[in-house]
Design a protein around this motif. Structure first.
Motif, PDB file in Angstrom:
ATOM      1  N   ASP A  18      -2.276  -0.452   1.079  1.00 45.06           N
ATOM      2  CA  ASP A  18      -2.296   0.103  -0.426  1.00 45.06           C
ATOM      3  C   ASP A  18      -3.590   0.748  -0.772  1.00 45.06           C
ATOM      4  O   ASP A  18      -4.522   0.185  -0.684  1.00 45.06           O
ATOM      5  CB  ASP A  18      -1.615  -0.849  -1.232  1.00 45.06           C
ATOM      6  CG  ASP A  18      -1.504  -0.586  -2.740  1.00 45.06           C
ATOM      7  OD1 ASP A  18      -0.417   0.546  -2.958  1.00 45.06           O
ATOM      8  OD2 ASP A  18      -2.202  -0.775  -3.474  1.00 45.06           O
ATOM      9  N   ALA A  19      -3.570   1.918  -1.247  1.00 45.75           N
ATOM     10  CA  ALA A  19      -4.863   2.865  -1.847  1.00 45.75           C
ATOM     11  C   ALA A  19      -5.412   1.736  -3.109  1.00 45.75           C
ATOM     12  O   ALA A  19      -6.808   1.701  -3.226  1.00 45.75           O
ATOM     13  CB  ALA A  19      -4.560   3.945  -2.331  1.00 45.75           C
ATOM     14  N   THR A  20      -4.555   1.562  -3.862  1.00 45.63           N
ATOM     15  CA  THR A  20      -4.917   0.661  -5.050  1.00 45.63           C
ATOM     16  C   THR A  20      -5.688  -0.643  -4.700  1.00 45.63           C
ATOM     17  O   THR A  20      -6.586  -0.928  -5.193  1.00 45.63           O
ATOM     18  CB  THR A  20      -3.873   0.472  -6.141  1.00 45.63           C
ATOM     19  OG1 THR A  20      -3.215   1.563  -6.332  1.00 45.63           O
ATOM     20  CG2 THR A  20      -4.216  -0.510  -7.315  1.00 45.63           C
ATOM     21  N   ALA A  55      -9.614  10.872  -5.344  1.00 46.08           N
ATOM     22  CA  ALA A  55      -8.056  10.729  -5.388  1.00 46.08           C
ATOM     23  C   ALA A  55      -7.684  10.526  -6.741  1.00 46.08           C
ATOM     24  O   ALA A  55      -6.510  10.828  -7.101  1.00 46.08           O
ATOM     25  CB  ALA A  55      -7.821   9.656  -4.373  1.00 46.08           C
ATOM     26  N   LEU A  83      -3.508   6.352  -7.918  1.00 44.63           N
ATOM     27  CA  LEU A  83      -3.163   5.768  -6.556  1.00 44.63           C
ATOM     28  C   LEU A  83      -1.972   4.839  -6.056  1.00 44.63           C
ATOM     29  O   LEU A  83      -1.728   4.502  -5.005  1.00 44.63           O
ATOM     30  CB  LEU A  83      -4.519   4.809  -6.403  1.00 44.63           C
ATOM     31  CG  LEU A  83      -6.064   5.430  -6.262  1.00 44.63           C
ATOM     32  CD1 LEU A  83      -6.979   4.271  -6.418  1.00 44.63           C
ATOM     33  CD2 LEU A  83      -6.101   6.445  -5.387  1.00 44.63           C
ATOM     34  N   LYS A  84      -1.456   4.819  -7.294  1.00 45.82           N
ATOM     35  CA  LYS A  84      -0.053   4.156  -7.141  1.00 45.82           C
ATOM     36  C   LYS A  84       1.001   4.618  -6.284  1.00 45.82           C
ATOM     37  O   LYS A  84       1.398   5.676  -6.071  1.00 45.82           O
ATOM     38  CB  LYS A  84       0.747   3.774  -8.514  1.00 45.82           C
ATOM     39  CG  LYS A  84       1.670   2.750  -8.788  1.00 45.82           C
ATOM     40  CD  LYS A  84       2.218   2.550  -9.961  1.00 45.82           C
ATOM     41  CE  LYS A  84       2.603   1.190 -10.198  1.00 45.82           C
ATOM     42  NZ  LYS A  84       2.629   0.713 -11.536  1.00 45.82           N
ATOM     43  N   GLY A  85       1.487   3.715  -5.077  1.00 51.92           N
ATOM     44  CA  GLY A  85       2.201   4.113  -4.161  1.00 51.92           C
ATOM     45  C   GLY A  85       1.897   5.101  -3.177  1.00 51.92           C
ATOM     46  O   GLY A  85       2.238   5.314  -2.147  1.00 51.92           O
ATOM     47  N   ARG A  86       0.098   5.261  -2.925  1.00 52.64           N
ATOM     48  CA  ARG A  86      -0.336   5.969  -2.103  1.00 52.64           C
ATOM     49  C   ARG A  86      -0.991   4.829  -1.122  1.00 52.64           C
ATOM     50  O   ARG A  86      -1.291   3.777  -1.442  1.00 52.64           O
ATOM     51  CB  ARG A  86      -1.462   6.880  -2.857  1.00 52.64           C
ATOM     52  CG  ARG A  86      -0.840   7.816  -3.739  1.00 52.64           C
ATOM     53  CD  ARG A  86      -1.717   8.734  -4.215  1.00 52.64           C
ATOM     54  NE  ARG A  86      -2.415   9.600  -3.360  1.00 52.64           N
ATOM     55  CZ  ARG A  86      -3.474  10.592  -3.484  1.00 52.64           C
ATOM     56  NH1 ARG A  86      -4.160  10.340  -4.521  1.00 52.64           N
ATOM     57  NH2 ARG A  86      -3.777  11.140  -2.564  1.00 52.64           N
ATOM     58  N   THR A  87      -0.848   5.503  -0.035  1.00 51.19           N
ATOM     59  CA  THR A  87      -1.727   4.561   1.128  1.00 51.19           C
ATOM     60  C   THR A  87      -3.123   5.019   1.432  1.00 51.19           C
ATOM     61  O   THR A  87      -3.813   6.113   0.891  1.00 51.19           O
ATOM     62  CB  THR A  87      -1.190   4.782   2.719  1.00 51.19           C
ATOM     63  OG1 THR A  87      -1.171   6.144   2.866  1.00 51.19           O
ATOM     64  CG2 THR A  87       0.375   4.300   2.389  1.00 51.19           C
ATOM     65  N   ASP A  90      -3.288   8.224   3.047  1.00 52.80           N
ATOM     66  CA  ASP A  90      -3.231   9.626   1.885  1.00 52.80           C
ATOM     67  C   ASP A  90      -4.459   9.986   1.273  1.00 52.80           C
ATOM     68  O   ASP A  90      -4.633  10.844   0.850  1.00 52.80           O
ATOM     69  CB  ASP A  90      -2.166   9.035   0.818  1.00 52.80           C
ATOM     70  CG  ASP A  90      -0.757   8.761   1.245  1.00 52.80           C
ATOM     71  OD1 ASP A  90      -0.270   9.271   2.281  1.00 52.80           O
ATOM     72  OD2 ASP A  90       0.017   8.063   0.691  1.00 52.80           O
ATOM     73  N   CYS A  91      -5.558   9.033   1.021  1.00 54.38           N
ATOM     74  CA  CYS A  91      -6.740   9.478   0.568  1.00 54.38           C
ATOM     75  C   CYS A  91      -7.870   9.803   1.364  1.00 54.38           C
ATOM     76  O   CYS A  91      -8.839  10.124   1.130  1.00 54.38           O
ATOM     77  CB  CYS A  91      -7.118   8.091  -0.418  1.00 54.38           C
ATOM     78  SG  CYS A  91      -6.073   7.552  -1.459  1.00 54.38           S
ATOM     79  N   SER A  94      -7.517  15.339   5.505  1.00 55.72           N
ATOM     80  CA  SER A  94      -6.273  15.545   6.477  1.00 55.72           C
ATOM     81  C   SER A  94      -6.989  15.366   7.961  1.00 55.72           C
ATOM     82  O   SER A  94      -6.137  14.917   8.885  1.00 55.72           O
ATOM     83  CB  SER A  94      -5.822  17.100   6.498  1.00 55.72           C
ATOM     84  OG  SER A  94      -6.869  17.834   6.402  1.00 55.72           O
TER      85      SER A  94
END
Length: 155
Positions: A18-20, A55, A83-87, A90-91, A94
């Motif tokens: 989790d990103a958060t 991000a 950041l919620k719901g992002r991994t 994702d941050c 690419s």
């Protein structure tokens, strides 16, 4: 000094984490970045704190920084909700660059040169073995400077 002597235990995250939580980890421990491990446990990337900050900044502000002045504090306080719901993955960019990795016997100068060349705040120290690489620890730029200057409580 060798890399094995400079390496310390360090917080790591996985690409699917989790990103958060990664942001909290950085904030609570005041880390310049996190070492991201792949599914095999090997270093896969470095997630600099600046990348997490990027991000949370709205795309329209990145495109036109003058718009940052018109966002009120009420909305600015909610930036981390991006950041919620992002991994962690994702941050990352690419195509993240491979993280800098030093061998246990590398000298402090070799580590410094690697860190400078790739502009990374962290260098992973891994030991190669028949079953792949094993993470021994991480060397941060600040710990490397402490050791080279002979100040503080460097490893």
């Amino acid at each position: 000094m060798r890399a094995r002597d400079l390496a310390v235990e360090y917080e790591t995250v996985g690409v699917a984490d989790d990103a958060t939580q990664a942001a909290r980890l950085m904030a609570e421990h005041r880390l310049p970045g996190l070492l991201v491990l792949g599914a095999d446990g090997a270093p896969a990337a470095i997630l600099p704190a600046s990348q997490l900050v990027k991000a949370i900044v709205p795309a329209y502000v990145l495109e036109d920084p003058t718009l940052a002045a018109v966002v009120d504090e009420k909305h600015a306080d909610r930036l981390c909700q991006a950041l919620k719901g992002r991994t962690v993955g994702d941050c990352l960019p690419s195509k993240p660059a491979p993280p800098p990795v030093a061998a246990p016997d590398d000298t402090a100068l070799e580590v410094a040169a690697l860190m400078a060349r790739v502009r990374s705040p962290l260098v992973a120290v891994t030991e190669r073995g028949p079953d792949g690489g094993r993470l021994l620890g991480v060397i941060t730029a600040s710990h490397l400077l402490q050791a080279l200057l002979g100040v503080g409580d460097a490893p």
